[in-house]
Design a protein around this motif. Structure first.
Motif, PDB file in Angstrom:
ATOM      1  N   SER A 166       0.822  -1.212   0.000  1.00  8.98           N
ATOM      2  CA  SER A 166       0.000   0.000   0.000  1.00  8.98           C
ATOM      3  C   SER A 166       0.854   1.258   0.000  1.00  8.98           C
ATOM      4  CB  SER A 166      -0.921   0.003   1.226  1.00  8.98           C
ATOM      5  OG  SER A 166      -1.691   1.184   1.261  1.00  8.98           O
ATOM      6  N   ILE A 167       0.513   2.157  -0.897  1.00  8.74           N
ATOM      7  CA  ILE A 167       1.117   3.488  -0.939  1.00  8.74           C
ATOM      8  C   ILE A 167      -0.024   4.472  -0.741  1.00  8.74           C
ATOM      9  CG2 ILE A 167       2.294   5.178  -2.396  1.00  8.74           C
ATOM     10  CD1 ILE A 167       3.840   2.901  -3.655  1.00  8.74           C
ATOM     11  N   GLU A 168      -0.013   5.158   0.400  1.00  2.00           N
ATOM     12  CA  GLU A 168      -1.165   5.939   0.842  1.00  2.00           C
ATOM     13  C   GLU A 168      -0.759   7.331   1.307  1.00  2.00           C
ATOM     14  OE1 GLU A 168      -4.645   5.992   1.767  1.00  2.00           O
ATOM     15  OE2 GLU A 168      -4.687   4.666   0.049  1.00  2.00           O
ATOM     16  N   GLU A 169      -1.770   8.140   1.590  1.00  2.00           N
ATOM     17  CA  GLU A 169      -1.554   9.380   2.322  1.00  2.00           C
ATOM     18  C   GLU A 169      -1.577   9.054   3.815  1.00  2.00           C
ATOM     19  OE1 GLU A 169      -3.885  12.817   1.292  1.00  2.00           O
ATOM     20  OE2 GLU A 169      -4.209  12.059  -0.738  1.00  2.00           O
ATOM     21  N   ASN A 170      -0.841   9.834   4.580  1.00  2.90           N
ATOM     22  CA  ASN A 170      -0.802   9.647   6.027  1.00  2.90           C
ATOM     23  C   ASN A 170      -1.999  10.342   6.662  1.00  2.90           C
ATOM     24  OD1 ASN A 170      -0.161   9.389   8.729  1.00  2.90           O
ATOM     25  ND2 ASN A 170       1.465  10.916   8.679  1.00  2.90           N
ATOM     26  N   GLY A 171      -2.942   9.551   7.137  1.00  2.00           N
ATOM     27  CA  GLY A 171      -4.163  10.114   7.710  1.00  2.00           C
ATOM     28  C   GLY A 171      -3.964  10.858   9.009  1.00  2.00           C
ATOM     29  N   SER A 172      -2.772  10.748   9.606  1.00  2.00           N
ATOM     30  CA  SER A 172      -2.484  11.485  10.842  1.00  2.00           C
ATOM     31  C   SER A 172      -1.893  12.859  10.576  1.00  2.00           C
ATOM     32  CB  SER A 172      -1.493  10.683  11.707  1.00  2.00           C
ATOM     33  OG  SER A 172      -2.082   9.501  12.184  1.00  2.00           O
ATOM     34  N   ASN A 173      -1.545  13.143   9.320  1.00  2.00           N
ATOM     35  CA  ASN A 173      -0.925  14.426   9.002  1.00  2.00           C
ATOM     36  C   ASN A 173      -1.886  15.578   9.321  1.00  2.00           C
ATOM     37  OD1 ASN A 173      -0.540  16.748   6.855  1.00  2.00           O
ATOM     38  ND2 ASN A 173       1.452  15.775   7.113  1.00  2.00           N
ATOM     39  N   GLY A 204     -14.882   5.880  -1.025  1.00  2.00           N
ATOM     40  CA  GLY A 204     -14.318   6.677   0.049  1.00  2.00           C
ATOM     41  C   GLY A 204     -13.977   8.066  -0.459  1.00  2.00           C
ATOM     42  N   ASN A 205     -14.470   9.068   0.232  1.00  2.00           N
ATOM     43  CA  ASN A 205     -14.285  10.462  -0.190  1.00  2.00           C
ATOM     44  C   ASN A 205     -12.993  11.004   0.437  1.00  2.00           C
ATOM     45  OD1 ASN A 205     -14.823  12.994  -1.258  1.00  2.00           O
ATOM     46  ND2 ASN A 205     -16.242  13.568   0.377  1.00  2.00           N
ATOM     47  N   GLU A 206     -11.849  10.632  -0.192  1.00  2.00           N
ATOM     48  CA  GLU A 206     -10.535  10.950   0.382  1.00  2.00           C
ATOM     49  C   GLU A 206     -10.492  10.524   1.851  1.00  2.00           C
ATOM     50  OE1 GLU A 206      -8.174  11.859  -1.577  1.00  2.00           O
ATOM     51  OE2 GLU A 206      -9.548  12.063  -3.263  1.00  2.00           O
ATOM     52  N   ASN A 207     -10.949   9.303   2.082  1.00  2.00           N
ATOM     53  CA  ASN A 207     -11.102   8.776   3.444  1.00  2.00           C
ATOM     54  C   ASN A 207      -9.771   8.202   3.946  1.00  2.00           C
ATOM     55  OD1 ASN A 207     -12.290   8.026   5.831  1.00  2.00           O
ATOM     56  ND2 ASN A 207     -13.401   6.277   4.976  1.00  2.00           N
ATOM     57  N   ILE A 208      -8.788   9.076   4.094  1.00  2.00           N
ATOM     58  CA  ILE A 208      -7.456   8.644   4.534  1.00  2.00           C
ATOM     59  C   ILE A 208      -7.481   8.287   6.020  1.00  2.00           C
ATOM     60  CG2 ILE A 208      -6.318  10.013   2.749  1.00  2.00           C
ATOM     61  CD1 ILE A 208      -5.576  12.066   4.867  1.00  2.00           C
ATOM     62  N   ARG A 209      -6.570   7.376   6.402  1.00  2.00           N
ATOM     63  CA  ARG A 209      -6.536   6.902   7.779  1.00  2.00           C
ATOM     64  C   ARG A 209      -5.110   6.887   8.301  1.00  2.00           C
ATOM     65  NH1 ARG A 209     -10.408   3.759   5.006  1.00  2.00           N
ATOM     66  NH2 ARG A 209     -12.395   3.442   6.101  1.00  2.00           N
ATOM     67  N   ARG A 264       7.299  12.417  12.716  1.00  2.00           N
ATOM     68  CA  ARG A 264       7.020  11.310  11.807  1.00  2.00           C
ATOM     69  C   ARG A 264       5.524  11.035  11.709  1.00  2.00           C
ATOM     70  NH1 ARG A 264       9.239   5.125  12.322  1.00  2.00           N
ATOM     71  NH2 ARG A 264       7.460   4.896  13.741  1.00  2.00           N
ATOM     72  N   GLU A 265       4.850  11.003  12.830  1.00  2.00           N
ATOM     73  CA  GLU A 265       3.444  10.611  12.824  1.00  2.00           C
ATOM     74  C   GLU A 265       2.516  11.690  12.285  1.00  2.00           C
ATOM     75  OE1 GLU A 265       0.014   8.778  15.790  1.00  2.00           O
ATOM     76  OE2 GLU A 265       2.065   9.058  16.524  1.00  2.00           O
ATOM     77  N   TYR A 266       2.810  12.957  12.574  1.00  2.00           N
ATOM     78  CA  TYR A 266       1.844  14.016  12.269  1.00  2.00           C
ATOM     79  C   TYR A 266       2.248  14.981  11.160  1.00  2.00           C
ATOM     80  CZ  TYR A 266      -0.278  12.483  16.647  1.00  2.00           C
ATOM     81  OH  TYR A 266      -0.858  11.726  17.646  1.00  2.00           O
ATOM     82  N   PHE A 267       3.453  14.861  10.619  1.00  2.00           N
ATOM     83  CA  PHE A 267       3.885  15.855   9.637  1.00  2.00           C
ATOM     84  C   PHE A 267       4.419  15.269   8.331  1.00  2.00           C
ATOM     85  CE2 PHE A 267       3.830  18.131  13.647  1.00  2.00           C
ATOM     86  CZ  PHE A 267       3.164  19.294  13.291  1.00  2.00           C
ATOM     87  N   PHE A 268       4.468  13.969   8.204  1.00  2.00           N
ATOM     88  CA  PHE A 268       4.759  13.342   6.913  1.00  2.00           C
ATOM     89  C   PHE A 268       3.451  13.164   6.157  1.00  2.00           C
ATOM     90  CE2 PHE A 268       8.860  12.370   8.692  1.00  2.00           C
ATOM     91  CZ  PHE A 268       9.703  12.219   7.582  1.00  2.00           C
ATOM     92  N   PHE A 269       3.479  13.417   4.855  1.00  2.00           N
ATOM     93  CA  PHE A 269       2.265  13.329   4.044  1.00  2.00           C
ATOM     94  C   PHE A 269       2.018  11.925   3.494  1.00  2.00           C
ATOM     95  CE2 PHE A 269       2.738  17.847   4.178  1.00  2.00           C
ATOM     96  CZ  PHE A 269       1.469  18.366   4.003  1.00  2.00           C
ATOM     97  N   GLY A 270       3.091  11.170   3.254  1.00  2.00           N
ATOM     98  CA  GLY A 270       2.954   9.855   2.632  1.00  2.00           C
ATOM     99  C   GLY A 270       3.218   8.715   3.589  1.00  2.00           C
ATOM    100  N   LEU A 271       2.552   7.590   3.353  1.00  2.00           N
ATOM    101  CA  LEU A 271       2.689   6.421   4.212  1.00  2.00           C
ATOM    102  C   LEU A 271       2.684   5.166   3.345  1.00  2.00           C
ATOM    103  CD1 LEU A 271       2.587   5.010   7.028  1.00  2.00           C
ATOM    104  CD2 LEU A 271       0.092   5.153   6.886  1.00  2.00           C
ATOM    105  N   ASN A 272       3.760   4.375   3.433  1.00  2.00           N
ATOM    106  CA  ASN A 272       3.856   3.111   2.703  1.00  2.00           C
ATOM    107  C   ASN A 272       3.924   1.959   3.708  1.00  2.00           C
ATOM    108  OD1 ASN A 272       4.171   4.790   0.471  1.00  2.00           O
ATOM    109  ND2 ASN A 272       6.397   4.588   0.476  1.00  2.00           N
TER     110      ASN A 272
END
Length: 278
Positions: A166-173, A204-209, A264-272
């Motif tokens: 999975s290559i995703e957006e970081n939903g915690s950003n 999912g409407n940009e339903n990032i997690r 790392r948890e709250y300011f990175f945009f991408g999550l793999n």
């Protein structure tokens, strides 16, 4: 073997031919954000390379089966094809019609017959059980709804110890969460009408997690997260690239993501990450 860097250079030339792709791949736009976009694109391809291709001396990969669910323009599938790997892609995107033209361009550099693609909904056309070694979901996982049903389909479609990459957006950003709240509020799941399928579908409407949320969902549906596969990418915003060397910024970014913490948890945009079938 074709490296991510070589592939990127050929992609730039392709964008001059297939101009309809330029609004999506914005490399020919503002020069100020060029290095920012290039770094991000290459990081994602390098992740694919690391886990699905490996170094040149690892031998062929013609015995593995891969499904790219939500392949879009087919860029990842074409990269894999350029490296001799067969991939089947499915998509619900309007730019599906561009894929065949892309295959004509890339046929000058590799075997594009290794990449096949169809327009279909995974909930309507479930693969046969134990069909795949790998499933790729790139910028797609947060669109799949109902998510539990989608993950169950993935689990059933994978062979023993098969994996989801999975290559995703970081939903915690924090920045992205604020941006998306302004865009869609709490309306995270919507129904749209698909003209090709001629039916309403749930999306999912940009339903990032967050990583924690994804880990919980995957474990609920028969997967275990591979800890060593977790990678955060894209920390520095575009304006940083005006004053710093792109390679040095990338090195600093990789150093930050290697240690757990607030940045790392709250300011990175991408999550793999990779989840393995139990």
């Amino acid at each position: 073997m074709m490296s991510p860097e070589q592939f990127f250079e050929l992609l730039l030339k392709e964008l001059e031919v297939h101009t309809e792709m330029q609004p999506y791949y914005k490399f020919l736009g503002k020069k100020s954000s060029w290095h920012f976009r290039r770094n991000y694109f290459l990081q994602r391809l390098r992740y694919i390379q690391q886990y699905m291709i490996g170094p040149p001396d690892t031998g062929g990969k013609d015995d593995i089966s891969i499904w790219d669910c939500g392949c879009g323009y087919g860029t990842t599938c074409l990269f894999l094809a350029m490296n001799g790997i067969k991939t089947y892609g499915t998509t619900l995107e309007f730019y599906y019609d561009t894929v065949q033209k892309r295959k004509e361009y890339w046929s000058k550099y590799g075997d594009t017959t290794l990449f096949t693609c169809t327009y279909e909904n995974l909930f309507d056309n479930r693969p046969a059980p134990a069909s795949y070694d790998w499933i790729i979901v790139q910028d797609t996982l947060h669109h799949l709804e109902p998510i539990n049903e989608a993950l169950q389909i993935f689990n059933q479609s994978l062979k023993k110890s098969g994996k989801v990459l999975s290559i995703e957006e970081n939903g915690s950003n924090l920045i992205q969460r604020l941006k998306l709240y302004k865009y869609r509020g709490n309306k995270r799941i919507i129904t749209i009408y698909d003209k090709k399928l001629k039916k309403d579908i749930l999306i999912g409407n940009e339903n990032i997690r967050s990583l924690e949320s994804w880990q919980h969902l995957f474990e609920q549906n028969g997967f275990s997260m591979l800890p060593g596969s977790i990678q955060y990418i894209r920390y520095y915003l575009p304006f940083y690239y005006r004053f710093a060397d792109p390679a040095k910024l990338l090195t600093k970014e990789m150093g930050i993501q290697s240690s757990p913490g607030v940045r790392r948890e709250y300011f990175f945009f991408g999550l793999n990450f990779i989840a393995e079938k139990k």
